[in-house]
Design an enzyme around this catalytic site. Structure first.
Site, mmCIF file in Angstrom:
data_model
loop_
_atom_site.group_PDB
_atom_site.id
_atom_site.type_symbol
_atom_site.label_atom_id
_atom_site.label_comp_id
_atom_site.label_asym_id
_atom_site.label_seq_id
_atom_site.Cartn_x
_atom_site.Cartn_y
_atom_site.Cartn_z
ATOM 1 N N GLY A 46 0.560 -1.378 0.062
ATOM 2 C CA GLY A 46 0.063 0.015 -0.039
ATOM 3 C C GLY A 46 0.816 1.285 -0.031
ATOM 4 O O GLY A 46 0.597 2.396 0.899
ATOM 5 N N ASN A 48 1.409 3.389 -2.343
ATOM 6 C CA ASN A 48 1.228 4.354 -3.559
ATOM 7 C C ASN A 48 0.536 5.643 -2.776
ATOM 8 O O ASN A 48 0.304 6.671 -3.626
ATOM 9 C CB ASN A 48 0.640 3.842 -4.795
ATOM 10 C CG ASN A 48 -0.613 3.290 -4.258
ATOM 11 O OD1 ASN A 48 -1.134 3.358 -3.221
ATOM 12 N ND2 ASN A 48 -1.494 2.666 -5.223
ATOM 13 N N TYR A 205 -13.287 -2.991 11.055
ATOM 14 C CA TYR A 205 -11.944 -2.491 11.020
ATOM 15 C C TYR A 205 -11.240 -2.637 12.161
ATOM 16 O O TYR A 205 -10.021 -3.074 12.327
ATOM 17 C CB TYR A 205 -11.943 -1.075 10.411
ATOM 18 C CG TYR A 205 -10.626 -0.469 10.326
ATOM 19 C CD1 TYR A 205 -9.769 -0.556 9.511
ATOM 20 C CD2 TYR A 205 -10.135 0.331 11.509
ATOM 21 C CE1 TYR A 205 -8.352 0.141 9.225
ATOM 22 C CE2 TYR A 205 -8.923 0.948 11.405
ATOM 23 C CZ TYR A 205 -8.104 0.880 10.149
ATOM 24 O OH TYR A 205 -6.794 1.466 10.189
#
Length: 321
Positions: A46, A48, A205
């Site tokens: 992750g 980017n 989450y």
């Protein structure tokens, strides 16, 4: 009367500005390591955008060979170009990884092991807050935030051991405090919870972040005697794109809390600390926040029985047992 209101508004702005300065400049700790990483290889999932991209930028400046493990090739290639331009380090590359597909995780690991001779740092940074299912039928949040990283780590573990001393850093969150791991439910539903409302996604989450801590805790025990250590981290309340799929109502509510958020640079400091700081090997398996170990962490994050059973169930889900 108008003058009084203007003065009160000015005072409020000054107080908010002071709070912002305190939270972002004074209170937010910084990784103090001056370590150089020439000859070292790093994987960041992750990477980017957000914390992952900022972490990659810092490690590239230190001379590391940095592999951006991302799903979106266009955004990743743009990030590579930006990092290379900013750091002058041409050893920054993109490799395709979709954590919502165990096949993609295996393909990434195979490609990496064929093309790279060492792995010094694995930073499991990617995370999401999306509803839906993974390619393999797991809940999306569970599949990406925990299971994909679990499989990735295990597939790369031998290379980490061969390159030691090496480290694994799992980006967790203080949200784990609201999480629970119901193993029976997980075994039956292949998910941590049901429901797709914004509130239910936030709760799921939280469950996934507890999984991150339990995975780190169990991994540390299994790595004893090796030259690999691992840590989980809370980056702080960081303004990122993770909630981009939330409803406009929740986005509006969260907008009022943005004064208390950190930027990505502040948010990556604890990750960098656990990746680079010397003499923390004895703290392997611990959870860090603000560049310091949280030694009084909630017992559910260091539950031996649950951590072991979650590991074994994750192995089964990944076809490793």
């Amino acid at each position: 009367m108008l003058l009084l209101l203007l003065l009160l508004l000015l005072l409020l702005l000054l107080l908010l500005g002071g709070a912002f300065y305190f939270l972002h400049v004074v209170k937010s700790p910084r990784c103090e390591s001056s370590a150089k990483l020439h000859g070292k290889t790093v994987i960041i999932t992750g990477a980017n955008t957000g914390i992952g991209k900022t972490t990659a930028m810092d490690l590239a400046r230190r001379g590391a060979r940095v592999i951006l493990a991302c799903r979106d090739s266009q955004r990743a290639e743009r990030a590579v170009k930006e990092i290379v331009q900013e750091t002058k380090n041409k050893q920054v590359i993109f490799m395709q990884l979709n954590l919502a597909s165990l096949k993609s995780v295996r393909s990434f690991a195979d490609n990496f092991l064929r093309s790279e001779s060492r792995l010094d740092l694995l930073i499991n940074n990617a995370g999401l807050l999306n509803s839906g299912k993974t390619e393999d039928g797991f809940g999306m949040i569970f599949g990406v935030n925990h299971l994909g990283h679990f499989l990735l780590t295990l597939l790369l573990l031998d290379r980490l051991k061969a390159s030691g001393p090496s480290r694994v850093v799992n980006v967790s969150s203080k949200a784990f405090e609201a999480g629970e791991v119901d193993l029976s439910f997980l075994r039956t539903h292949r998910d941590l919870a049901l429901g797709s409302s914004d509130f239910q996604l936030l709760l799921t989450y939280s469950h996934s972040k507890l999984c991150n801590n339990l995975f780190t805790y169990e991994l540390a025990k299994r790595l004893q005697g090796s030259d690999v250590t691992c840590y989980s981290v809370h980056p702080g309340y960081v303004k990122t794109e993770i909630g981009r799929n939330f409803s406009s109502r929740w986005k509006f509510l969260f907008s009022f809390t943005e004064i208390f958020t950190r930027d990505a640079l502040s948010g990556c400091q604890t990750t960098l600390h656990c990746a680079l700081e010397q003499d923390i090997e004895h703290l392997s398996g611990h959870y860090f926040s603000d560049c310091a170990p949280m030694l009084n962490i909630a017992s559910k994050a260091r539950d031996d029985a649950v951590a072991k059973k979650l590991w074994e169930l994750s192995e089964t889900f990944c076809g490793l047992s």
